[in-house]
Design a protein around this motif. Structure first.
Motif, PDB file in Angstrom:
ATOM      1  N   ASP A  68       0.803  -1.225   0.000  1.00 30.97           N
ATOM      2  CA  ASP A  68       0.000   0.000   0.000  1.00 30.97           C
ATOM      3  C   ASP A  68       0.833   1.271   0.000  1.00 30.97           C
ATOM      4  N   ASP A  69       2.048   1.189   0.528  1.00 33.61           N
ATOM      5  CA  ASP A  69       2.835   2.400   0.768  1.00 33.61           C
ATOM      6  C   ASP A  69       3.648   2.876  -0.444  1.00 33.61           C
ATOM      7  N   ILE A  70       3.789   2.017  -1.463  1.00 33.22           N
ATOM      8  CA  ILE A  70       4.675   2.412  -2.562  1.00 33.22           C
ATOM      9  C   ILE A  70       3.945   3.261  -3.602  1.00 33.22           C
ATOM     10  N   GLU A  71       4.725   4.093  -4.266  1.00 36.50           N
ATOM     11  CA  GLU A  71       4.215   4.908  -5.364  1.00 36.50           C
ATOM     12  C   GLU A  71       4.585   4.223  -6.677  1.00 36.50           C
ATOM     13  N   ILE A  72       3.649   4.167  -7.598  1.00 42.05           N
ATOM     14  CA  ILE A  72       3.889   3.582  -8.914  1.00 42.05           C
ATOM     15  C   ILE A  72       4.019   4.708  -9.927  1.00 42.05           C
ATOM     16  N   THR A  73       5.079   4.657 -10.724  1.00 45.46           N
ATOM     17  CA  THR A  73       5.219   5.627 -11.815  1.00 45.46           C
ATOM     18  C   THR A  73       4.573   5.026 -13.062  1.00 45.46           C
ATOM     19  N   VAL A  74       3.571   5.703 -13.584  1.00 44.52           N
ATOM     20  CA  VAL A  74       2.840   5.231 -14.769  1.00 44.52           C
ATOM     21  C   VAL A  74       3.230   6.108 -15.948  1.00 44.52           C
ATOM     22  N   SER A  75       3.744   5.481 -17.017  1.00 40.33           N
ATOM     23  CA  SER A  75       4.131   6.212 -18.229  1.00 40.33           C
ATOM     24  C   SER A  75       3.317   5.684 -19.402  1.00 40.33           C
ATOM     25  N   VAL A  76       2.780   6.586 -20.198  1.00 37.31           N
ATOM     26  CA  VAL A  76       1.846   6.195 -21.256  1.00 37.31           C
ATOM     27  C   VAL A  76       2.276   6.783 -22.593  1.00 37.31           C
ATOM     28  N   SER A  77       2.280   5.921 -23.628  1.00 32.55           N
ATOM     29  CA  SER A  77       2.455   6.398 -25.006  1.00 32.55           C
ATOM     30  C   SER A  77       1.303   5.841 -25.832  1.00 32.55           C
ATOM     31  N   GLU A  78       1.310   6.089 -27.133  1.00 33.12           N
ATOM     32  CA  GLU A  78       0.220   5.599 -27.979  1.00 33.12           C
ATOM     33  C   GLU A  78       0.185   4.082 -28.053  1.00 33.12           C
ATOM     34  N   THR A  79       1.354   3.451 -27.925  1.00 26.22           N
ATOM     35  CA  THR A  79       1.423   1.996 -28.127  1.00 26.22           C
ATOM     36  C   THR A  79       1.796   1.210 -26.882  1.00 26.22           C
ATOM     37  N   LYS A  80       2.301   1.894 -25.847  1.00 21.01           N
ATOM     38  CA  LYS A  80       2.786   1.160 -24.660  1.00 21.01           C
ATOM     39  C   LYS A  80       2.376   1.862 -23.379  1.00 21.01           C
ATOM     40  N   VAL A  81       2.380   1.063 -22.299  1.00 19.79           N
ATOM     41  CA  VAL A  81       2.196   1.616 -20.956  1.00 19.79           C
ATOM     42  C   VAL A  81       3.243   0.969 -20.058  1.00 19.79           C
ATOM     43  N   ARG A  82       3.813   1.770 -19.165  1.00 17.06           N
ATOM     44  CA  ARG A  82       4.843   1.247 -18.262  1.00 17.06           C
ATOM     45  C   ARG A  82       4.457   1.562 -16.816  1.00 17.06           C
ATOM     46  N   PHE A  83       4.561   0.527 -15.965  1.00  7.70           N
ATOM     47  CA  PHE A  83       4.321   0.680 -14.534  1.00  7.70           C
ATOM     48  C   PHE A  83       5.644   0.367 -13.832  1.00  7.70           C
ATOM     49  N   ALA A  84       6.131   1.296 -13.009  1.00  6.90           N
ATOM     50  CA  ALA A  84       7.448   1.097 -12.394  1.00  6.90           C
ATOM     51  C   ALA A  84       7.413   1.374 -10.901  1.00  6.90           C
ATOM     52  N   THR A  85       8.017   0.446 -10.134  1.00  5.46           N
ATOM     53  CA  THR A  85       8.274   0.640  -8.717  1.00  5.46           C
ATOM     54  C   THR A  85       9.800   0.765  -8.585  1.00  5.46           C
ATOM     55  N   PRO A  86      10.314   1.040  -7.382  1.00  3.63           N
ATOM     56  CA  PRO A  86      11.772   1.117  -7.253  1.00  3.63           C
ATOM     57  C   PRO A  86      12.504  -0.151  -7.699  1.00  3.63           C
ATOM     58  N   SER A  87      11.853  -1.317  -7.623  1.00  8.81           N
ATOM     59  CA  SER A  87      12.553  -2.562  -7.953  1.00  8.81           C
ATOM     60  C   SER A  87      12.025  -3.277  -9.195  1.00  8.81           C
ATOM     61  N   ILE A  88      10.802  -2.965  -9.626  1.00  3.40           N
ATOM     62  CA  ILE A  88      10.198  -3.686 -10.755  1.00  3.40           C
ATOM     63  C   ILE A  88       9.716  -2.706 -11.819  1.00  3.40           C
TER      64      ILE A  88
END
Length: 372
Positions: free
Chosen positions: A216-236
């Motif tokens: 619950d405590d982590i922040e997810i960085t969400v990056s979006v383009s026309e063809t892809k989406v990326r979800f990133a945590t500090p380790s994954i």
């Protein structure tokens, strides 16, 4: 390559990677996980050409290097090793195999050249924002049950994530539908998400994403383009192609004029539906809801196996109504309710029914009736 890593840390990293790998592969390298040393750690990369997961873990690196090995085989070995074991991974220069050691256990695994491993092309992400894991988990968990499994309607085989306008301003919204039921879930719009283009996140990606959102405590960085989406945590880091299609205008099927209001304890309702549906051999058998004067009668009539009926005390003050639903759909929608009460809004026995969690309008569900 030669590293030492704690068994629990290794198991967590390899579990995430191997779940992306398809069990049946015509391309042998896609069954493997790419293991690469990175400074004072190691990364595990797996892909099915549509999703790519990179899991980084701390390790003692004695000799830098990279290799690929069967993801499923490595996962099974690590899973069966004793808790707390220190696992050694080293590449045998003579045989080219990966040697896995832990205590008195020793394994020698076949490898494939790391040069053959496909790396997903990087994308220019037009939008990037940060969101709490708990917020994303609610958005996707509550929507995913309505994802269509009908491959011909491929544009419904995922969750539509986009920026929408609600009564109290812009929101981050996830929608899924299969034509029989629909889920629409809203969350406050994160900073930086304002210009995000709507994307359809595929069903498999939604399932894999769930594993990133447990903390619950982590922040997810969400990056979006026309063809892809990326979800990133500090380790994954998980990168996925999005579904190339146009999601239908779901707003047209959300009823606005439903005035007959039924309020019921969500847990009691789900248990009652489950009980009366037991007499039916088919999970899709219709459950009939009969409402009148603060009474709800649930009934199933299966000519081959029998009949069942159960009465619940509810809040209902409108004219008498009888309506039928697929028992499985009712159970799935009722199971989404976190609050004590579920509110159903009906129009007639032939029109779509709306369901909310109490007075909360941020989660709305629609289910089509069945003839009974």
């Amino acid at each position: 390559m030669k590293i030492s890593i704690e068994r629990g840390t290794l198991l967590k990293a390899v579990s995430q990677a191997q779940s992306v790998v398809e069990r049946r592969n015509t391309i042998p390298i896609l069954a493997n996980v790419l293991i690469e040393t990175q400074g004072d750690g190691v990364s595990f990369r797996a892909t099915d050409l549509d999703i790519e997961v990179i899991d980084r873990a701390p390790a003692q690196v004695e000799r830098a290097g990279a290799t690929t090995v069967s993801a499923t085989m490595l996962h099974e070995i690590v899973r069966k090793l004793p808790d707390g074991a220190l696992v050694g991974l080293s590449e045998d220069a003579a045989s080219g195999r990966l040697v896995v050691t832990a205590g008195r256990s020793n394994f020698s695994l076949a490898t494939l050249p790391r040069e053959d491993f496909p790396v997903m092309a990087t994308s220019e992400y037009a939008t990037s924002f940060r969101a709490n894991a708990q917020v994303l988990r609610r958005l996707f968990d509550k929507a995913k049950f309505a994802i269509s499994t009908e491959e011909t309607r491929y544009y419904l085989n995922g969750v539509y994530m986009h920026v929408a306008t609600a009564d109290d301003g812009p929101v981050l919204r996830c929608v899924a539908t299969d034509g029989h039921r629909l889920a629409r879930i809203d969350a406050p719009l994160p900073d930086g998400a304002q210009g995000m283009a709507g994307i359809i996140v595929p069903r498999k990606t939604v399932g894999e994403l769930r594993k990133l959102l447990d903390d619950d405590d982590i922040e997810i960085t969400v990056s979006v383009s026309e063809t892809k989406v990326r979800f990133a945590t500090p380790s994954i880091t998980m990168t996925s192609k999005v579904i190339d299609g146009t999601f239908p205008d779901y707003t047209r099927v959300i009823p606005q004029q439903n005035t007959r209001r039924l309020e019921v304890d969500a847990s009691d309702f789900a248990k009652a539906v489950d009980r009366v549906a037991t007499v039916s051999s088919e999970r899709s058998r219709a459950v009939k809801l009969s409402m009148e004067d603060d009474r709800l009668v649930l009934s199933v009539n299966a000519p081959d196996s029998g009949a069942a009926e159960e009465e619940l005390a509810v809040a209902y003050a409108d004219e008498k109504l009888e309506i039928g639903f697929n028992a499985k759909y009712l159970l799935e929608i009722a199971s989404q309710v976190d609050r004590e009460n579920a509110v159903f809004l009906f129009n007639s026995s032939g029109d779509p029914t709306l369901m909310r969690e109490g007075d909360d309008a941020s989660a709305v569900y629609v289910v089509m009736p069945m003839r009974v």
